[in-house]
Design a protein around this motif. Structure first.
Motif, short mmCIF file in Angstrom:
data_model
loop_
_atom_site.label_atom_id
_atom_site.label_comp_id
_atom_site.label_asym_id
_atom_site.label_seq_id
_atom_site.Cartn_x
_atom_site.Cartn_y
_atom_site.Cartn_z
N THR A 61 0.85 -0.84 -0.09
CA THR A 61 0.52 -0.22 0.33
C THR A 61 0.55 1.39 0.09
O THR A 61 0.27 2.21 -0.42
CB THR A 61 -1.18 0.20 1.82
OG1 THR A 61 0.34 -0.34 2.19
CG2 THR A 61 -1.75 -1.45 1.02
N ALA A 62 2.43 0.78 0.63
CA ALA A 62 2.88 2.88 0.79
C ALA A 62 3.56 2.85 -1.07
O ALA A 62 3.44 1.57 -1.85
CB ALA A 62 4.28 1.67 1.11
N SER A 63 3.65 3.90 -1.70
CA SER A 63 4.30 4.54 -2.56
C SER A 63 5.59 4.45 -2.70
O SER A 63 6.07 3.94 -1.48
CB SER A 63 4.12 5.47 -2.48
OG SER A 63 4.77 7.03 -1.28
N GLU A 64 6.29 4.46 -3.67
CA GLU A 64 8.03 4.05 -3.91
C GLU A 64 8.33 4.80 -2.95
O GLU A 64 9.18 4.98 -2.33
CB GLU A 64 7.90 3.80 -5.90
CG GLU A 64 9.59 4.05 -5.43
CD GLU A 64 9.82 3.66 -6.80
OE1 GLU A 64 10.51 4.57 -7.49
OE2 GLU A 64 8.63 2.88 -7.47
N SER A 65 8.15 6.92 -2.90
CA SER A 65 8.30 7.12 -2.10
C SER A 65 8.31 6.98 -0.25
O SER A 65 9.31 7.43 0.00
CB SER A 65 8.00 9.04 -2.83
OG SER A 65 6.35 8.98 -2.27
N GLN A 66 7.45 6.75 -0.48
CA GLN A 66 7.79 6.07 0.96
C GLN A 66 7.69 5.02 2.03
O GLN A 66 8.48 5.33 2.21
CB GLN A 66 6.29 6.18 1.52
CG GLN A 66 4.82 6.85 2.02
CD GLN A 66 3.66 6.56 1.79
OE1 GLN A 66 2.89 5.36 0.95
NE2 GLN A 66 2.40 7.28 2.12
N ILE A 67 7.94 4.22 1.03
CA ILE A 67 9.22 3.08 1.06
C ILE A 67 10.49 3.43 0.52
O ILE A 67 11.73 2.78 2.01
CB ILE A 67 8.64 1.80 -0.36
CG1 ILE A 67 8.17 1.44 0.09
CG2 ILE A 67 10.10 0.68 -0.21
CD1 ILE A 67 7.00 0.28 -1.47
N GLN A 68 11.07 4.18 0.16
CA GLN A 68 12.00 5.00 -0.16
C GLN A 68 13.00 5.60 1.42
O GLN A 68 13.83 5.33 1.62
CB GLN A 68 12.60 5.63 -1.42
CG GLN A 68 13.98 6.57 -1.33
CD GLN A 68 14.35 6.80 -2.35
OE1 GLN A 68 12.69 7.92 -4.06
NE2 GLN A 68 14.89 8.08 -2.83
N ALA A 69 11.72 6.26 1.79
CA ALA A 69 12.10 7.27 2.54
C ALA A 69 12.29 5.93 4.10
O ALA A 69 13.50 6.43 4.51
CB ALA A 69 10.70 7.86 3.16
N ALA A 70 11.99 5.11 4.10
CA ALA A 70 11.64 4.10 5.53
C ALA A 70 12.99 3.70 5.02
O ALA A 70 13.88 3.62 6.31
CB ALA A 70 10.51 3.23 4.86
N PHE A 71 13.55 2.78 4.08
CA PHE A 71 14.90 2.26 3.77
C PHE A 71 16.06 3.19 3.87
O PHE A 71 16.75 2.62 4.47
CB PHE A 71 15.10 2.12 2.18
CG PHE A 71 13.87 0.71 1.83
CD1 PHE A 71 13.31 0.25 3.04
CD2 PHE A 71 14.19 0.37 0.40
CE1 PHE A 71 12.96 -1.18 2.25
CE2 PHE A 71 13.41 -0.35 0.00
CZ PHE A 71 12.30 -1.23 1.25
N GLU A 72 15.86 4.95 3.89
CA GLU A 72 17.01 6.11 4.22
C GLU A 72 16.65 5.82 5.52
O GLU A 72 17.65 5.23 6.21
CB GLU A 72 16.21 6.78 3.28
CG GLU A 72 16.94 6.95 1.93
CD GLU A 72 16.63 8.19 1.30
OE1 GLU A 72 15.23 8.99 1.68
OE2 GLU A 72 16.63 8.21 0.03
N ALA A 73 15.91 5.99 6.90
CA ALA A 73 15.67 5.80 8.25
C ALA A 73 16.79 4.68 8.60
O ALA A 73 16.74 4.59 9.59
CB ALA A 73 13.88 6.17 8.29
N ALA A 74 16.24 3.59 7.86
CA ALA A 74 17.59 2.20 8.37
C ALA A 74 18.08 1.97 7.62
O ALA A 74 19.34 1.35 8.00
CB ALA A 74 16.36 1.33 7.89
N GLY A 75 19.36 3.50 7.09
CA GLY A 75 19.97 3.52 6.43
C GLY A 75 20.76 2.17 5.35
O GLY A 75 21.65 1.75 5.35
N VAL A 76 19.87 1.74 5.40
CA VAL A 76 19.95 1.54 3.46
C VAL A 76 20.47 2.19 2.60
O VAL A 76 19.39 3.08 2.32
CB VAL A 76 18.63 0.39 2.72
CG1 VAL A 76 18.62 -0.02 1.63
CG2 VAL A 76 17.82 -0.46 4.17
#
Length: 125
Positions: A61-76
């Motif tokens: 359900t999350a957008s690509e940009s939301q997933i990207q932001a979560a990955f960035e927050a996790a240090g990916v």
């Protein structure tokens, strides 16, 4: 009341599960207190971040940009590339997401640490 999502490592989950399984409070009634917080568990801690500070997202359900932001927050590292790939290979079920992403992202030579961080962020419903 606000509920907090907290991630714990596998050893903590095992210990918590063993304690929760006891269920007896010594009075013979078998009653136990109900927890007031929700726990979303992960067996890995993302690199470069504290597990308690990383929000999980539903890749269905999350957008690509939301997933990207979560990955960035996790240090990916290269979060944009991985968010695009995760979006491309969906939808996911909770039972198959790990196998699906291990196979699909493995095509790009993803290292285990990055894969673990990605999986720790994703929580399909």
């Amino acid at each position: 009341m606000t509920k907090k999502i907290v991630q714990f490592g596998l050893p903590v989950l095992i210990a918590a599960g063993l304690l929760a399984g006891c269920g007896s409070n010594g009075s013979g009634t078998g009653s136990s207190a109900s927890p007031t917080t929700s726990v979303v568990a992960s067996s890995t801690m993302p690199p470069g971040g504290s597990a308690a500070n990383v929000a999980q997202v539903d890749p269905n359900t999350a957008s690509e940009s939301q997933i990207q932001a979560a990955f960035e927050a996790a240090g990916v590292s290269n979060a944009g590339k991985w968010a695009k790939e995760v979006t491309e290979y969906g939808p996911y079920s909770p039972d198959t997401i790990s196998d699906t992403l291990t196979k699909e992202l493995g095509k790009y030579g993803i290292d285990q640490q990055t894969l673990d961080a990605i999986l720790s962020v994703l929580a399909p419903q």
